[in-house]
Enzyme design. Structure first.
Site, PDB file in Angstrom:
ATOM      1  N   ARG A  19     105.774 -33.751 -39.722  1.00  0.00           N
ATOM      2  CA  ARG A  19     105.957 -33.155 -41.045  1.00  0.00           C
ATOM      3  C   ARG A  19     106.968 -32.014 -40.935  1.00  0.00           C
ATOM      4  O   ARG A  19     106.625 -30.925 -40.496  1.00  0.00           O
ATOM      5  CB  ARG A  19     104.609 -32.624 -41.553  1.00  0.00           C
ATOM      6  N   HIS A  27     103.210 -28.247 -45.976  1.00  0.00           N
ATOM      7  CA  HIS A  27     102.202 -29.197 -46.458  1.00  0.00           C
ATOM      8  C   HIS A  27     102.476 -29.550 -47.917  1.00  0.00           C
ATOM      9  O   HIS A  27     102.478 -30.701 -48.304  1.00  0.00           O
ATOM     10  CB  HIS A  27     100.804 -28.598 -46.309  1.00  0.00           C
ATOM     11  N   TYR A  31     102.104 -20.837 -39.466  1.00  0.00           N
ATOM     12  CA  TYR A  31     101.343 -21.510 -38.410  1.00  0.00           C
ATOM     13  C   TYR A  31     102.137 -22.561 -37.616  1.00  0.00           C
ATOM     14  O   TYR A  31     101.751 -22.927 -36.527  1.00  0.00           O
ATOM     15  CB  TYR A  31     100.073 -22.159 -38.992  1.00  0.00           C
TER      16      TYR A  31
END
Ligand SMILES: Cc1ncc(C[n+]2csc(CCOP(=O)(O)OP(=O)(O)O)c2C)c(N)n1
Ligand SMILES: [Mg+2]
Length: 347
Positions: free
Chosen positions: A249, A253, A262
């Site tokens: 990814r 998100h 993160y």
């Protein structure tokens, strides 16, 4: 990673003969056209959200080959159950993105496309829920005597949901013709894969009693072949398959997420080097199947399509309120009929 299936190396070299995959030159070029279109559409949707035209959008950048390769391997009659990140698969199935993005504009639940006609289910946000819908639907179609398969998309995080384990077991016991397609993008919001599972995802299939394969999710041809084989097994004798497409990814998100809090920047940089579009373009160029003019033509056609989508999205207002009562029941139950009349002020 010897257990991973790959047909085209990251530098575009390959000894595969596309004819062995059942792909003609036109199909090979069409795959590149779709990859370019999907990349542009994903960036356009992200931009539309940043400009306040969409409420939220989950980018798929980096996962184009996983989606295009798998959706391209299906037949028209096969049915797809997506999660919320499958805009790329929607494009391959012919879903109009103005209809699709009404979900993200928050003017209609799940999008306004005709799921039955396009054989592409509505966007599903509860993680993993669509796997059970897929198995139930596939069991029903098999009982009807239909020779179709069902493909369900889900993420690495979804494999921690009970729904997936119930779906896998039901599919094996009742011979549901399902391709379980996991896009392992290595993150479930801020939870990395290592905190999600100890055993590799593809290996879990064996315990349920059907084949599991791991494929390089950034290799469009490898994804295509694995899906085609799984779909054929499903249609022939109702055998499910779990495909784990290993990808990454590259974006957040969703547009509501700040992944820099993160996601290690060096990991992102490393995966940017594995761009699925660039790998496939090189593969075709080496074989003399495409040149710069073809790529430019695909890009300018995609840009024109983005203008149409942008105009459609920006120009789309709220849906007629009575639609709230449509599309669930073939015949509206009495209590909902009363509510509809009350709302519309009808006697
Ligand atoms: C049942 C449920 N629990 C939690 C959430 C919140 N949520 C949305 S997406 C997501 C992560 C899913 O990760 P993954 O399955 O890997 O798919 P990805 O988003 O990476 O495509 C979570 C926890 C949800 N939508 N549904
Ligand atoms: Mg994930």
């Amino acid at each position: 990673m010897s257990d991973i299936r790959q047909l085209v190396a990251p530098d575009g070299t390959s000894d595969v003969d596309p004819a062995d995959l059942g792909l003609k030159d036109e199909d090979l070029k069409e795959l590149l056209r779709l990859l370019i279109l999907v990349r542009k559409a994903d960036l356009e949707a992200t931009a539309l959200q940043r400009q306040g035209e969409l409420a939220v959008y989950p980018p798929l950048i980096g996962q184009e080959a996983a989606q295009v390769g798998s959706a391209f391997a299906l037949q028209r009659g096969d049915f797809v159950f997506p999660s919320y990140r499958e805009l790329g698969a929607a494009v391959v199935r012919g879903v109009d993105l103005v209809d699709y993005l009404r979900f993200h504009r928050a003017t209609w639940h799940g999008g306004t496309y005709d799921a039955a006609e396009l054989r592409f289910g509505h966007i599903s946000v509860p993680v993993g829920s669509q796997a059970l819908h897929a198995v139930g639907y596939a069991m029903g179609r098999r009982m009807d005597g239909a020779n179709e398969c069902v493909l369900v998309y889900f993420g690495d995080g979804a494999t921690s949901e009970g729904d997936l384990h119930e779906a896998w077991n039901f599919a094996a016991v009742f011979k549901a013709p399902v391709v379980f397609f996991c896009q392992n993008n290595q993150w479930a919001i801020s939870v990395p894969l290592a905190q999600q599972t100890v055993a590799p995802i593809w290996k879990k299939a064996e315990a349920y009693g059907f084949p599991g394969v791991r494929v390089d999710g950034n290799d469009v041809l490898a994804v295509f072949l694995a899906t085609k084989e799984a779909a054929e097994r499903a249609r022939a004798d109702g055998a499910p398959t779990l495909i784990e497409a290993l990808t990454y990814r590259l974006g957040p998100h969703s547009t509501a997420d700040d992944a820099s809090r993160y996601q290690p920047p060096d990991e992102v940089e490393e995966w940017k080097q594995h761009d699925p579009l660039e790998r496939y373009r090189r593969f075709l160029a080496v074989r003399g199947l495409v040149d710069d003019a073809f790529v430019e033509q695909c890009e300018s056609e995609a840009t024109a399509e983005m203008r149409r989508i942008r105009d459609g999205v920006v120009g789309s207002g709220p849906r007629p309120v009575e639609e709230m009562f449509d599309w669930v029941f073939a015949e509206l139950p009495e209590h909902l009929r009363r509510q509809r009349e009350e709302m519309l002020g009808e006697p």
